[in-house]
Scaffold this active site. Structure first.
Site, mmCIF file in Angstrom:
data_model
loop_
_atom_site.group_PDB
_atom_site.id
_atom_site.type_symbol
_atom_site.label_atom_id
_atom_site.label_comp_id
_atom_site.label_asym_id
_atom_site.label_seq_id
_atom_site.Cartn_x
_atom_site.Cartn_y
_atom_site.Cartn_z
ATOM 1 N N ASP A 23 -25.526 -60.568 27.384
ATOM 2 C CA ASP A 23 -25.176 -59.406 28.193
ATOM 3 C C ASP A 23 -24.810 -58.226 27.309
ATOM 4 O O ASP A 23 -25.314 -57.125 27.462
ATOM 5 C CB ASP A 23 -24.015 -59.739 29.149
ATOM 6 C CG ASP A 23 -22.820 -60.401 28.464
ATOM 7 O OD1 ASP A 23 -22.864 -60.657 27.244
ATOM 8 O OD2 ASP A 23 -21.825 -60.677 29.162
ATOM 9 N N VAL A 60 -16.779 -52.370 29.928
ATOM 10 C CA VAL A 60 -17.666 -52.176 31.076
ATOM 11 C C VAL A 60 -17.735 -53.410 31.969
ATOM 12 O O VAL A 60 -17.507 -54.544 31.528
ATOM 13 C CB VAL A 60 -19.090 -51.765 30.625
ATOM 14 C CG1 VAL A 60 -19.077 -50.387 29.988
ATOM 15 C CG2 VAL A 60 -19.702 -52.798 29.668
ATOM 16 N N ASP A 96 -20.545 -56.810 21.270
ATOM 17 C CA ASP A 96 -19.402 -55.923 21.065
ATOM 18 C C ASP A 96 -19.035 -55.991 19.581
ATOM 19 O O ASP A 96 -19.669 -55.343 18.757
ATOM 20 C CB ASP A 96 -18.294 -56.426 22.001
ATOM 21 C CG ASP A 96 -17.064 -55.545 22.032
ATOM 22 O OD1 ASP A 96 -17.164 -54.356 21.736
ATOM 23 O OD2 ASP A 96 -15.983 -56.062 22.370
HETATM 24 P P1 IMP Z 1 -18.152 -60.012 20.809
HETATM 25 O O1 IMP Z 1 -17.950 -61.379 20.223
HETATM 26 O O2 IMP Z 1 -16.994 -59.100 20.479
HETATM 27 O O3 IMP Z 1 -19.474 -59.389 20.432
HETATM 28 O O4 IMP Z 1 -18.083 -60.126 22.393
HETATM 29 C C1 IMP Z 1 -18.955 -60.919 23.061
HETATM 30 C C2 IMP Z 1 -18.636 -61.169 24.511
HETATM 31 O O5 IMP Z 1 -17.456 -60.514 24.988
HETATM 32 C C3 IMP Z 1 -19.756 -60.631 25.375
HETATM 33 O O6 IMP Z 1 -20.838 -61.531 25.437
HETATM 34 C C4 IMP Z 1 -19.042 -60.448 26.695
HETATM 35 O O7 IMP Z 1 -19.041 -61.657 27.419
HETATM 36 C C5 IMP Z 1 -17.651 -60.050 26.307
HETATM 37 N N1 IMP Z 1 -17.530 -58.572 26.318
HETATM 38 C C6 IMP Z 1 -17.546 -57.717 25.274
HETATM 39 N N2 IMP Z 1 -17.430 -56.435 25.677
HETATM 40 C C7 IMP Z 1 -17.347 -56.486 27.010
HETATM 41 C C8 IMP Z 1 -17.232 -55.468 28.046
HETATM 42 O O8 IMP Z 1 -17.180 -54.240 27.797
HETATM 43 N N3 IMP Z 1 -17.185 -55.928 29.321
HETATM 44 C C9 IMP Z 1 -17.235 -57.242 29.661
HETATM 45 N N4 IMP Z 1 -17.357 -58.215 28.746
HETATM 46 C C10 IMP Z 1 -17.421 -57.843 27.442
HETATM 47 MG MG MG Z 2 -21.470 -62.842 26.818
#
Ligand code: IMP
Ligand code: MG
Length: 177
Positions: free
Chosen positions: A102, A155, A105
């Site tokens: 999805d 978001v 981040d």
């Molecule tokens: P990362 O490990 O920081 O890249 O985050 C990964 C996961 O965090 C994503 O696959 C989402 O499930 C969740 N996530 C990160 N940013 C958002 C956001 O803005 N809204 C909702 N879920 C998020």
């Molecule tokens: Mg995810």
């Protein structure tokens, strides 16, 4: 959808822009994988709406499988600790694999996932992410297909949740905190 809590903020990606971009990505992936046989891996739960729409646009044979990993809990910041909650049903050795996310981040979740999947020796391993927040990236990752780059806002909608809610919005909006 009713928004009694006033949590749904500015719309960042409208429904028709999502539809158009998903069609474009589907066409691009179909071209790139022509003559091959794809395994799409959806990362639960956020990628469910995106993968369901994306696979309907594909003109190559494809299978679908899912993985669930824990990253955030219900807070809005990454811990960097990733745990596999549900593994794939089938082996991916020798297969052409496309991970469907999805949102990327910090990139920590995907970084861990790619390391794990790479060790299973797929024939190829690529990523398709609907959204990325480049400003937040903490690890460098090869993301082959990106839907939209968005600013550093939390978001909701089109699969993305806050406290497990708002996944059913047809658009992507900022969360009013
Ligand atoms: P990362 O490990 O920081 O890249 O985050 C990964 C996961 O965090 C994503 O696959 C989402 O499930 C969740 N996530 C990160 N940013 C958002 C956001 O803005 N809204 C909702 N879920 C998020
Ligand atoms: Mg995810």
């Amino acid at each position: 959808m009713s928004d009694a809590d006033g949590a749904i903020g500015e719309v960042l990606v409208a429904a028709e822009d999502l539809e158009r971009r998903v069609r474009e990505l589907g066409a691009e992936i179909s071209r790139d994988y022509a003559g091959r046989d794809l395994v799409m891996i959806g990362v639960l739960k956020g990628a469910v709406l995106f993968i369901a729409d994306l696979m309907r646009e594909l003109e190559v044979p494809c299978e679908i499988d899912f993985m669930a990993v824990s990253s955030y809990g219900s807070a809005t910041d990454s811990s960097g600790v990733v745990r596999i909650l549900k593994d794939l049903d089938a082996a991916i050795e020798g297969r052409d694999v496309l991970v469907v996310e999805d949102i990327v981040d910090s990139g920590l979740t995907l970084h861990y996932l790619l390391k794990t999947l790479h060790a299973r020796e797929p024939r190829s391993l690529e990523v398709c992410a609907l959204l990325t927040k480049p400003e937040r990236r903490r690890v460098d990752l090869p993301i082959r297909y990106v839907g939209f780059e968005i600013p550093n806002r939390f978001v909701i909608g089109y699969g993305l949740d806050h406290g497990q809610r708002y996944r059913n919005l047809r658009y992507v909006a900022a969360l009013n905190e």
